[in-house]
Scaffold this motif. Structure first.
Motif, PDB file in Angstrom:
ATOM      1  N   ASP A 162      81.375 117.021 128.050  1.00  0.00           N
ATOM      2  CA  ASP A 162      80.776 115.942 127.268  1.00  0.00           C
ATOM      3  C   ASP A 162      79.324 116.303 126.945  1.00  0.00           C
ATOM      4  OD1 ASP A 162      79.341 115.554 129.599  1.00  0.00           O
ATOM      5  OD2 ASP A 162      80.510 113.821 130.240  1.00  0.00           O
ATOM      6  N   ASN A 163      78.599 115.356 126.391  1.00  0.00           N
ATOM      7  CA  ASN A 163      77.196 115.606 126.029  1.00  0.00           C
ATOM      8  C   ASN A 163      76.228 114.891 126.950  1.00  0.00           C
ATOM      9  OD1 ASN A 163      77.266 117.436 123.852  1.00  0.00           O
ATOM     10  ND2 ASN A 163      78.011 115.829 122.488  1.00  0.00           N
ATOM     11  N   ASP A 164      76.655 114.590 128.152  1.00  0.00           N
ATOM     12  CA  ASP A 164      75.789 113.943 129.126  1.00  0.00           C
ATOM     13  C   ASP A 164      75.247 115.014 130.072  1.00  0.00           C
ATOM     14  OD1 ASP A 164      74.932 111.234 130.318  1.00  0.00           O
ATOM     15  OD2 ASP A 164      75.757 112.293 132.061  1.00  0.00           O
ATOM     16  N   TRP A 165      73.943 115.299 129.950  1.00  0.00           N
ATOM     17  CA  TRP A 165      73.336 116.393 130.726  1.00  0.00           C
ATOM     18  C   TRP A 165      72.212 115.853 131.602  1.00  0.00           C
ATOM     19  CZ3 TRP A 165      75.595 121.113 130.388  1.00  0.00           C
ATOM     20  CH2 TRP A 165      76.422 121.337 129.285  1.00  0.00           C
ATOM     21  N   LEU A 166      72.217 116.230 132.873  1.00  0.00           N
ATOM     22  CA  LEU A 166      71.156 115.800 133.779  1.00  0.00           C
ATOM     23  C   LEU A 166      69.839 116.500 133.477  1.00  0.00           C
ATOM     24  CD1 LEU A 166      73.039 115.691 137.202  1.00  0.00           C
ATOM     25  CD2 LEU A 166      72.321 113.762 135.799  1.00  0.00           C
ATOM     26  N   HIS A 167      69.904 117.787 133.166  1.00  0.00           N
ATOM     27  CA  HIS A 167      68.685 118.576 132.957  1.00  0.00           C
ATOM     28  C   HIS A 167      68.565 119.113 131.539  1.00  0.00           C
ATOM     29  CE1 HIS A 167      67.579 118.632 137.239  1.00  0.00           C
ATOM     30  NE2 HIS A 167      68.878 118.669 137.458  1.00  0.00           N
ATOM     31  N   GLY A 168      69.478 118.751 130.684  1.00  0.00           N
ATOM     32  CA  GLY A 168      69.420 119.211 129.303  1.00  0.00           C
ATOM     33  C   GLY A 168      70.566 120.152 128.994  1.00  0.00           C
ATOM     34  N   GLY A 169      71.095 120.040 127.778  1.00  0.00           N
ATOM     35  CA  GLY A 169      72.250 120.836 127.397  1.00  0.00           C
ATOM     36  C   GLY A 169      71.974 121.878 126.346  1.00  0.00           C
ATOM     37  N   THR A 170      70.713 122.236 126.154  1.00  0.00           N
ATOM     38  CA  THR A 170      70.404 123.316 125.221  1.00  0.00           C
ATOM     39  C   THR A 170      70.828 124.642 125.836  1.00  0.00           C
ATOM     40  OG1 THR A 170      68.180 123.683 126.117  1.00  0.00           O
ATOM     41  CG2 THR A 170      68.401 122.032 124.359  1.00  0.00           C
ATOM     42  N   PRO A 171      71.065 125.660 125.009  1.00  0.00           N
ATOM     43  CA  PRO A 171      71.448 126.966 125.565  1.00  0.00           C
ATOM     44  C   PRO A 171      70.482 127.482 126.618  1.00  0.00           C
ATOM     45  CG  PRO A 171      71.851 126.942 123.213  1.00  0.00           C
ATOM     46  CD  PRO A 171      71.143 125.657 123.523  1.00  0.00           C
ATOM     47  N   ARG A 247      71.237 109.135 133.078  1.00  0.00           N
ATOM     48  CA  ARG A 247      71.257 107.903 132.297  1.00  0.00           C
ATOM     49  C   ARG A 247      72.061 106.848 133.048  1.00  0.00           C
ATOM     50  NH1 ARG A 247      73.445 108.799 126.406  1.00  0.00           N
ATOM     51  NH2 ARG A 247      73.059 106.545 126.449  1.00  0.00           N
ATOM     52  N   LEU A 248      71.594 105.598 132.956  1.00  0.00           N
ATOM     53  CA  LEU A 248      72.314 104.490 133.572  1.00  0.00           C
ATOM     54  C   LEU A 248      72.874 103.527 132.528  1.00  0.00           C
ATOM     55  CD1 LEU A 248      69.822 103.688 136.486  1.00  0.00           C
ATOM     56  CD2 LEU A 248      71.815 105.189 136.530  1.00  0.00           C
ATOM     57  N   ASN A 249      72.589 103.813 131.251  1.00  0.00           N
ATOM     58  CA  ASN A 249      73.023 102.893 130.204  1.00  0.00           C
ATOM     59  C   ASN A 249      74.235 103.409 129.429  1.00  0.00           C
ATOM     60  OD1 ASN A 249      71.822 104.920 128.754  1.00  0.00           O
ATOM     61  ND2 ASN A 249      70.172 103.660 127.900  1.00  0.00           N
ATOM     62  N   ASP A 250      74.924 104.406 129.991  1.00  0.00           N
ATOM     63  CA  ASP A 250      76.179 104.850 129.392  1.00  0.00           C
ATOM     64  C   ASP A 250      77.321 104.542 130.369  1.00  0.00           C
ATOM     65  OD1 ASP A 250      75.933 106.723 131.381  1.00  0.00           O
ATOM     66  OD2 ASP A 250      75.470 108.394 130.040  1.00  0.00           O
ATOM     67  N   ASN A 251      78.492 104.972 130.051  1.00  0.00           N
ATOM     68  CA  ASN A 251      79.647 104.669 130.895  1.00  0.00           C
ATOM     69  C   ASN A 251      80.109 105.902 131.667  1.00  0.00           C
ATOM     70  OD1 ASN A 251      81.515 102.804 131.920  1.00  0.00           O
ATOM     71  ND2 ASN A 251      83.087 103.441 130.472  1.00  0.00           N
ATOM     72  N   ILE A 252      79.154 106.742 132.070  1.00  0.00           N
ATOM     73  CA  ILE A 252      79.457 107.965 132.822  1.00  0.00           C
ATOM     74  C   ILE A 252      78.870 107.815 134.217  1.00  0.00           C
ATOM     75  CG2 ILE A 252      79.086 110.450 132.937  1.00  0.00           C
ATOM     76  CD1 ILE A 252      79.032 110.475 129.898  1.00  0.00           C
ATOM     77  N   TRP A 253      79.718 107.899 135.218  1.00  0.00           N
ATOM     78  CA  TRP A 253      79.303 107.659 136.599  1.00  0.00           C
ATOM     79  C   TRP A 253      79.630 108.884 137.439  1.00  0.00           C
ATOM     80  CZ3 TRP A 253      76.659 103.190 136.977  1.00  0.00           C
ATOM     81  CH2 TRP A 253      76.876 102.239 135.966  1.00  0.00           C
TER      82      TRP A 253
END
Length: 307
Positions: A162-171, A247-253
Motif C-alpha cells: 500500500d502507500n502507507d509508509w512510516l518513514h517515507g516511500g520514496t526510492p 498516521r492515525l486518521n486512516d484505516n490502517i492499524w
C-alpha cells in the motif's frame, strides 16, 4: 570459539579435550600391557548364566591400529584447525571465514548481473522484468519472513503493497530503510494522558479520526488529552515520517484495531525493529530489492486495512 566472553570457558574446553585424548591413550596402553591369566581353555574364569564364559583374547590388531590412528588424527587436527577453545590452529581456518569467502566469491560472480541496474533510476529498474525477478528472490530470502510472501505483512509487520509508509516511500527512503534498518519506539503515554478513563477517552478519539466505530461522548472528552499525542502524530493524526510516527486518521492499524488495542498501546508503548541488511546484501542487491519493494506499492495503490 570467538563467542567466549572470558578465558574460563576456553581453558575449560582445552582441558576437557586434552584430558579426553590422554585418557584414551592411557586406556589403550593399560589394556595392551595388562595380561589376565586364563585357564587352560583360555577363559578368565568368569561365568554368567551358567555357561556363558569370558574368553581371554587380545584386542584385534586392526582395532588397536584404528584406535591409534584416531588419536594421532585428533592431535594433528587440533594442531591445524580450531577445536581447543579459542586457539585458531596453524591454518587459521574458521567456518565464519569460509562462509565470508564463499559469499564474496558469489557476489563477485553475480556482480555483472547487477551492474546493468546500478546506474538506472529505481523507477526504471522496477519496470524491468529481469530486475523484478531478481528482486522477488531477494525479497523471499530476506524479507518474506516478516512481511509475508505477498508483502502484505501482518500484525506488527507493515504492509509493503500500500502507500502507507512510516518513514517515507520514496526510492531513497526505501534504500535507506533496507540498508540501515529502523528502530521504532512508542513510549508508554498513560502517565502523560492522565487516568485510565482519560486513556479510554483518547482511544475513542483516535478511533474517531479514521471514522472507525467509537463512543462519540468519550471521543469528545479525549480530544483535549490527545494533545500529548499530537507532538508525534500531528494535531489531525496525520503522522510524522521524520519521526516514524504512523498516521492515525486512516484505516490502517499496524499493531491491532479497536479500543482495547489502542489502550494497550498507550499504556504499554511499543518497540519495533527492522534489522539492517547492509551486512547481508551488497549495495547493488539493495538497490534491486528497493526497486522491487517500490514497485509493489505503485502497482497496488489502494491501501488496505491491516488486521
Amino acid at each position: 570459539m570467538s563467542d567466549f566472553i572470558n578465558n574460563f570457558w576456553s581453558n575449560y574446553v582445552i582441558a576437557a579435550t586434552v584430558l579426553s585424548i590422554l585418557g584414551c591413550a592411557i586406556l589403550l596402553w593399560m589394556t595392551a600391557r595388562k595380561r589376565v591369566v586364563g585357564d587352560k581353555d583360555n577363559t578368565t574364569g568368569h561365568v554368567w548364566d551358567e555357561d556363558l564364559r569370558e574368553a581371554n583374547n587380545p584386542l584385534p590388531l586392526w582395532w588397536v591400529g584404528l584406535f591409534i590412528i584416531t588419536i594421532v588424527f585428533a592431535v594433528g587436527y587440533l594442531a591445524f584447525f580450531p577445536g581447543l577453545g579459542s586457539v585458531q590452529g596453524k591454518l587459521g581456518w574458521s567456518s565464519a571465514g569460509e562462509y565470508k569467502a564463499e559469499v564474496e566469491k558469489a557476489n563477485a560472480e553475480l556482480a555483472p548481473v547487477y551492474a546493468r541496474f546500478a546506474s538506472a533510476p529505481v523507477e526504471q529498474v522496477a519496470a524491468d522484468p529481469a530486475a523484478r525477478a531478481i528482486g522477488e528472490r531477494l525479497f523471499m530470502n530476506n524479507c518474506a519472513q516478516c512481511h509475508g510472501s505477498d508483502a502484505r505483512g501482518s500484525k506488527g509487520f507493515p504492509n509493503l503493497t500500500d502507500n502507507d509508509w512510516l518513514h517515507g516511500g520514496t526510492p531513497d527512503k526505501i534504500i535507506e530503510t533496507i540498508t540501515m534498518g529502523r528502530v521504532g519506539v512508542m513510549p508508554p503515554m498513560a502517565a502523560a494522558v492522565g487516568s485510565a478513563d482519560d486513556v479510554k477517552n483518547v482511544a475513542n478519539y483516535v478511533l474517531s479520526l479514521s471514522g472507525s466505530p467509537h463512543d462519540s461522548v468519550r471521543a469528545g472528552l479525549g480530544k483535549a488529552k490527545f494533545a500529548v499525542c499530537a507532538a508525534c502524530h500531528g494535531a489531525d493524526g496525520g503522522g510524522n515520517q521524520a519521526l516514524g510516527a504512523p498516521r492515525l486518521n486512516d484505516n490502517i492499524w499496524l499493531h491491532g484495531y479497536g479500543e482495547a488495542a489502542i489502550i494497550a498501546m498507550v499504556n504499554n508503548g511499543k518497540q519495533n525493529v527492522m534489522p539492517a541488511q547492509n551486512e547481508r546484501l551488497t549495495e547493488a542487491q539493495i538497490r534491486v530489492l528497493a526497486s522491487y519493494v517500490w514497485g509493489l506499492s505503485h502497482n497496488a495503490t489502494t491501501a488496505s486495512a491491516k488486521p
